[in-house]
Structure formats: C-alpha cells, structure tokens
Design a protein around this motif. Structure first.
Motif: not given
Length: 271
Positions: A175-181, A197-201, A213-220, A226-233
């Motif tokens: 599941x993914x969300x965008x947020x300010x970079x 847990x951080x799957x992908x720094x 795009x830049x992303x950080x991927x977490x695990x609950x 859970x992927x958070x991606x920089x919104x601007x790009x």
C-alpha cells in the motif's frame, strides 16, 4: 469494474525497491483508477513476465467500491456475484482478489471507499497506523475492525482482526501514500527511533522517460508493506497518460512469454 487505465509502464529488470515483488527480469505495471492519482485511489497491477501464478495469503481482504454500473456489468457478463449484504456484492478478480461492490450510483468523487487489510493484533496495529503514521481513527467496531484515514475525502483503510497469523503468500502486495518529500527522512528517522521495521531506506527510483521519485518503504507489525513516496516528483510521474490504453494493448499483443516457455519445454515459475 469501470476503472480507467491511468498509465502503463514497462521495465526490463526487477525494481531495486521490489516494486514487482522479489522477482528479477522483465515486468510491467498498469495503474488503474477513477481519476488522477493526485486525488483518487489507484490500484497498481503488476505483471512479472516470468511468473505464471502466485499463492494468495489472507493479508488483503478486499477493496470496496460504490458502483451500480459495476454490478450491472457483472450480471450482464455472467461474472459470479455473491450477495453478502443489503445492496452489497462480492466479486473475485481472476487472481482471486476480492472486490466488494456497493449497488448504488457511482458518486461524483472517488467511488473507492476502502481497502481492508488483515491484522493479528488490532490494538497494536491501530497504534502503529495512528500514533506513528498519523492516520485518524474514524470508526471502531468492538475488537474486530477499525476504519482509518488521512482525510475524509480519501479512500479509507480498514484493519480487520483475524485473530491469527497474517499470511502474505507470494503475491507481495503493498500500500502506498504520497507525502511532501521533506517528510521522508523524518519518517525514516522516527521509525528507526521507535525500532520499527524499515524494508527500504530512502532511495531514488527511476522510471524510463519519466520523473525519478524518492521512497521509503516500511513494514507494519504484520509485515504489510507501506511505501511513502515524495509527492513533488510523484505528481510528475503519475500524470494520466492519454496513450495508456494503447501502450497496454501493445504490451499484451507483444507478450510472447507463454510461447517462449512452451517452445523451450518449460513452465513459468509458480511464485
């Protein structure tokens, strides 16, 4: 289901952030939704050319959308529907994924109401998603489900307590969300501080001919990715592509992977 093809992209090798699961080789993704990704939910359909089937787990419990048109389409096409409530039907996609269809006129905004994920400890998961990730709790139903969201106008996330282990199978949904970079590094630091847990720094991902795009991927707590991606790009990357349908049709027409495996007397991998 009346989704639109928003964009289609082809990749020659596996994603370094495992966007296509832990699989090497050629793959594609097709984004589908009811409007621009900037303000609508979108589903990412991932196709690995060398994988023939996946084992589904019990992690993804379904997607709910409001569309009487989808219900009438299913009935007209003879697609199996199970009535599970008042004006509510269950349909299964070819891969076994569940879609709950509310038999009411499609609203002018996004008709995708919620995505439901299985959890083993509702209190622990609610704390993670609300206290750490900032989601707002909208509804609670005893110790069974919690409905959450970042905003009232967005698709909601429902956590459903299954009272046992969450099995992710081999399909590797995310599941993914965008947020300010600028928030990505802070989010990664918070998860490090909280021993989560951080799957992908923080990493940059390229899409041929499109924005990086830049992303950080977490695990609950139940290993939901859970992927958070920089919104601007991401706003540049996720622009609706008028040629998306044509690109998808072309890719399907040119997909000779089944023929190649048959010619070499091999079978596609079962993930």
């Amino acid at each position: 289901l009346c989704f639109d093809i928003l964009r289609h992209e082809e990749f020659e090798e596996g994603c370094k952030a495992t966007c296509n699961g832990p699989y090497d080789g050629k793959w594609s993704k097709t984004m589908v939704g009811f409007g621009p990704e900037d303000d609508h939910f979108a589903a990412e359909l991932t196709y690995n050319y060398g994988v023939g089937e996946y084992r589904l787990g019990n992690d993804f419990l379904g997607l709910t959308l409001q569309s009487s048109q989808a219900v009438s389409n299913a009935k007209r096409l003879g697609w199996p529907l199970i009535e599970v409530g008042k004006a509510l039907y269950l349909a299964e996609a070819p891969g076994g994924y569940r879609f709950y269809l509310v038999d009411k006129e499609q609203p002018p905004n996004d008709p995708v109401q919620k995505v439901c994920l299985a959890v083993s400890d509702l209190q622990k998961s609610t704390h993670y998603w609300s206290s750490l990730l900032g989601m707002k709790v909208i509804e609670r139903h005893e110790e069974k489900t919690v409905l959450m969201g970042f905003a009232d106008t967005q698709c909601k996330l429902e956590l459903h307590n299954i009272g046992g282990t969450v099995d992710h199978g081999t399909a590797f949904g995310r599941i993914a969300f965008s947020c300010p970079r600028e928030q990505l590094a802070d989010l990664e630091a918070l998860m490090t501080k909280e021993n989560q847990k951080i799957l992908t720094p923080l990493i940059s991902l390229d899409t041929p001919g499109k924005a990086t795009v830049e992303v950080v991927i977490l695990a609950d707590p139940d290993a939901h990715e859970i992927c958070f991606v920089g919104d601007e790009a991401f706003r540049q990357l996720s622009q609706m592509d008028p040629s998306g349908n044509a690109l998808l049709d072309k890719a399907m027409a040119e997909d000779k992977s089944d023929d190649w495996f048959a010619k070499h007397n091999k079978q596609k991998a079962s993930a």
